[in-house]
Design a protein around this motif. Structure first.
Motif, PDB file in Angstrom:
ATOM      1  N   ALA A 110       0.837  -1.203   0.000  1.00 22.75           N
ATOM      2  CA  ALA A 110       0.000   0.000   0.000  1.00 22.75           C
ATOM      3  C   ALA A 110       0.870   1.249   0.000  1.00 22.75           C
ATOM      4  O   ALA A 110       0.593   2.221  -0.715  1.00 22.75           O
ATOM      5  CB  ALA A 110      -0.923  -0.007   1.220  1.00 22.75           C
ATOM      6  N   ARG A 111       1.933   1.218   0.788  1.00 25.52           N
ATOM      7  CA  ARG A 111       2.866   2.350   0.831  1.00 25.52           C
ATOM      8  C   ARG A 111       3.640   2.467  -0.481  1.00 25.52           C
ATOM      9  O   ARG A 111       3.836   3.576  -0.999  1.00 25.52           O
ATOM     10  CB  ARG A 111       3.835   2.164   2.008  1.00 25.52           C
ATOM     11  CG  ARG A 111       4.888   3.249   2.129  1.00 25.52           C
ATOM     12  CD  ARG A 111       4.276   4.618   2.327  1.00 25.52           C
ATOM     13  NE  ARG A 111       5.304   5.613   2.565  1.00 25.52           N
ATOM     14  CZ  ARG A 111       5.101   6.925   2.456  1.00 25.52           C
ATOM     15  NH1 ARG A 111       3.909   7.382   2.129  1.00 25.52           N
ATOM     16  NH2 ARG A 111       6.077   7.771   2.685  1.00 25.52           N
ATOM     17  N   LEU A 112       4.065   1.348  -1.041  1.00 27.76           N
ATOM     18  CA  LEU A 112       4.796   1.351  -2.304  1.00 27.76           C
ATOM     19  C   LEU A 112       3.981   2.003  -3.409  1.00 27.76           C
ATOM     20  O   LEU A 112       4.479   2.854  -4.153  1.00 27.76           O
ATOM     21  CB  LEU A 112       5.165  -0.084  -2.695  1.00 27.76           C
ATOM     22  CG  LEU A 112       5.877  -0.260  -4.040  1.00 27.76           C
ATOM     23  CD1 LEU A 112       7.316   0.244  -3.957  1.00 27.76           C
ATOM     24  CD2 LEU A 112       5.859  -1.728  -4.478  1.00 27.76           C
ATOM     25  N   LEU A 113       2.712   1.613  -3.527  1.00 30.44           N
ATOM     26  CA  LEU A 113       1.862   2.125  -4.599  1.00 30.44           C
ATOM     27  C   LEU A 113       1.441   3.574  -4.363  1.00 30.44           C
ATOM     28  O   LEU A 113       1.117   4.295  -5.313  1.00 30.44           O
ATOM     29  CB  LEU A 113       0.629   1.231  -4.755  1.00 30.44           C
ATOM     30  CG  LEU A 113       0.932  -0.192  -5.232  1.00 30.44           C
ATOM     31  CD1 LEU A 113      -0.336  -1.007  -5.319  1.00 30.44           C
ATOM     32  CD2 LEU A 113       1.654  -0.175  -6.569  1.00 30.44           C
ATOM     33  N   GLU A 114       1.474   3.985  -3.120  1.00 35.47           N
ATOM     34  CA  GLU A 114       1.201   5.390  -2.827  1.00 35.47           C
ATOM     35  C   GLU A 114       2.320   6.267  -3.378  1.00 35.47           C
ATOM     36  O   GLU A 114       2.070   7.365  -3.890  1.00 35.47           O
ATOM     37  CB  GLU A 114       1.086   5.566  -1.305  1.00 35.47           C
ATOM     38  CG  GLU A 114       0.800   6.993  -0.859  1.00 35.47           C
ATOM     39  CD  GLU A 114       0.765   7.110   0.657  1.00 35.47           C
ATOM     40  OE1 GLU A 114       1.019   8.220   1.166  1.00 35.47           O
ATOM     41  OE2 GLU A 114       0.484   6.099   1.341  1.00 35.47           O
ATOM     42  N   ILE A 115       3.555   5.755  -3.300  1.00 33.58           N
ATOM     43  CA  ILE A 115       4.717   6.524  -3.772  1.00 33.58           C
ATOM     44  C   ILE A 115       4.960   6.301  -5.258  1.00 33.58           C
ATOM     45  O   ILE A 115       5.305   7.226  -5.992  1.00 33.58           O
ATOM     46  CB  ILE A 115       5.976   6.137  -2.971  1.00 33.58           C
ATOM     47  CG1 ILE A 115       5.731   6.296  -1.472  1.00 33.58           C
ATOM     48  CG2 ILE A 115       7.173   6.978  -3.402  1.00 33.58           C
ATOM     49  CD1 ILE A 115       6.842   5.739  -0.610  1.00 33.58           C
ATOM     50  N   TYR A 116       4.793   5.042  -5.711  1.00 34.03           N
ATOM     51  CA  TYR A 116       5.094   4.675  -7.103  1.00 34.03           C
ATOM     52  C   TYR A 116       3.874   4.001  -7.731  1.00 34.03           C
ATOM     53  O   TYR A 116       3.813   2.777  -7.843  1.00 34.03           O
ATOM     54  CB  TYR A 116       6.298   3.728  -7.161  1.00 34.03           C
ATOM     55  CG  TYR A 116       7.536   4.271  -6.496  1.00 34.03           C
ATOM     56  CD1 TYR A 116       8.340   5.209  -7.134  1.00 34.03           C
ATOM     57  CD2 TYR A 116       7.896   3.844  -5.211  1.00 34.03           C
ATOM     58  CE1 TYR A 116       9.480   5.711  -6.519  1.00 34.03           C
ATOM     59  CE2 TYR A 116       9.040   4.335  -4.590  1.00 34.03           C
ATOM     60  CZ  TYR A 116       9.821   5.274  -5.249  1.00 34.03           C
ATOM     61  OH  TYR A 116      10.941   5.765  -4.648  1.00 34.03           O
ATOM     62  N   PRO A 117       2.877   4.782  -8.125  1.00 35.46           N
ATOM     63  CA  PRO A 117       1.606   4.211  -8.614  1.00 35.46           C
ATOM     64  C   PRO A 117       1.721   3.449  -9.932  1.00 35.46           C
ATOM     65  O   PRO A 117       0.784   2.714 -10.284  1.00 35.46           O
ATOM     66  CB  PRO A 117       0.719   5.446  -8.776  1.00 35.46           C
ATOM     67  CG  PRO A 117       1.668   6.586  -8.952  1.00 35.46           C
ATOM     68  CD  PRO A 117       2.845   6.258  -8.092  1.00 35.46           C
TER      69      PRO A 117
END
Length: 304
Positions: A110-117
């Motif tokens: 969830a954090r990864l996709l928040e930064i790198y969608p």
């Protein structure tokens, strides 16, 4: 890359020419032609076909295993070249053992996709041995496993987080009424609910048995953590599980952590990779894991 290999892999996995054609956006005759061409090149029949099924021959199993690796390598090569001039994006194949994959990884993603969608994670959950095999065959970019991991020339492992293994029982179990620490001989008389061979959790349980020289009189085996929690909650026995996995049940009183001398048992989560070449998507994912900020926040928010 030879398109016939990609077609063959799709047919083998779909077990049906029509479904493979649909997946590949081809006509069924075109799919059949690719398979015939590959069989002529290999000079052997790769698929057994009837009106009811399509399945691999012995030769087909060999070709499928290697074709899967070739297709994966081709895709990885394409991503690496594309990465030279683009931001972190594209497919990221992640393997994780059950504890990390089911209870921790979703929060990291969830954090990864928040930064790198633009990154597209594809997650495979399995036991430690299965994840290692998939990384070696280039079907995964990275794996997160628990317990000890034997490095070799193809795989490298890096410990990055601790995991606390605790002993749990149903809130109604007789052991929950006992005051003070429970001795190991008493625990050996209980039914233990354990994971299958090859699991990092099973490895931890066996290490605890060896450390305290016990051999439980009864045990039941399950292939994932969730049914173990259900079995313990139903009163079938006790189990040693990661604190990550049982935090909610303990918080709501469905499960109880038993006070036992020598526990929690500490093990490591490790990152396993197989190649010196890494896509930008993999690099930023690894940075997120090694930074540990998200794990720390997750631990604090859940009282771990």
């Amino acid at each position: 890359m030879d398109q016939s290999l990609n077609v063959f892999v799709t047919v083998a996995e779909k077990k049906n020419f029509s479904r493979a054609a649909e997946e590949l956006h081809m006509t069924q005759p075109a799919v059949s032609q690719y398979i015939r061409s590959l069989e002529e090149t290999m000079d052997v029949r790769l698929l057994e076909r009837t009106n009811k099924y399509v399945r691999l021959t012995k030769a087909g199993e060999i070709v499928y295993h290697h074709a899967k690796e070739i297709v994966g390598l081709y895709g990885r090569m394409h991503h690496l070249v594309n990465d030279l001039s683009h931001e972190a994006s594209g497919q990221l194949s992640i393997g994780a053992s059950y504890t990390f994959g089911e209870y921790v990884l979703p929060h990291i993603l969830a954090r990864l996709l928040e930064i790198y969608p633009l990154i597209k994670p594809d997650v495979r959950i399995g036991n430690t041995a299965e994840i290692a095999d998939l990384i070696m065959s280039r079907q995964l970019d990275v794996g997160i496993v628990e317990g000890r991991f034997k490095e070799n020339r193809q795989l490298t492992a890096q410990a990055f987080a601790e995991d606390q293994m605790i002993l749990i029982a149903s809130a109604k179990h007789p052991l929950t009424l006992k005051e003070g620490a429970i001795n190991w001989q008493r625990l050996a008389e209980q039914t233990w609910i354990i994971r299958e061979e090859g699991s990092g959790t099973r490895e931890a349980v066996e290490a605890v048995f060896d450390r305290y020289s016990i051999s439980p009189v009864r045990s039941m085996q399950f292939s994932s953590t969730q049914p173990i929690k259900e079995a313990v909650e139903a009163g079938l026995g006790i189990s040693l599980l990661s604190k990550w996995a049982v935090q909610k049940e303990i918080r709501y009183g469905d499960l109880v952590q038993l006070p036992v001398e020598g526990l929690p048992f500490i093990r490591q989560f490790s990152i396993v990779t197989s190649s010196q070449y890494q896509t930008k998507a993999l690099k930023v994912f690894l940075e997120l894991l090694l930074n540990n900020r998200e794990l720390t926040l997750f631990r604090k928010s859940n009282g771990i």
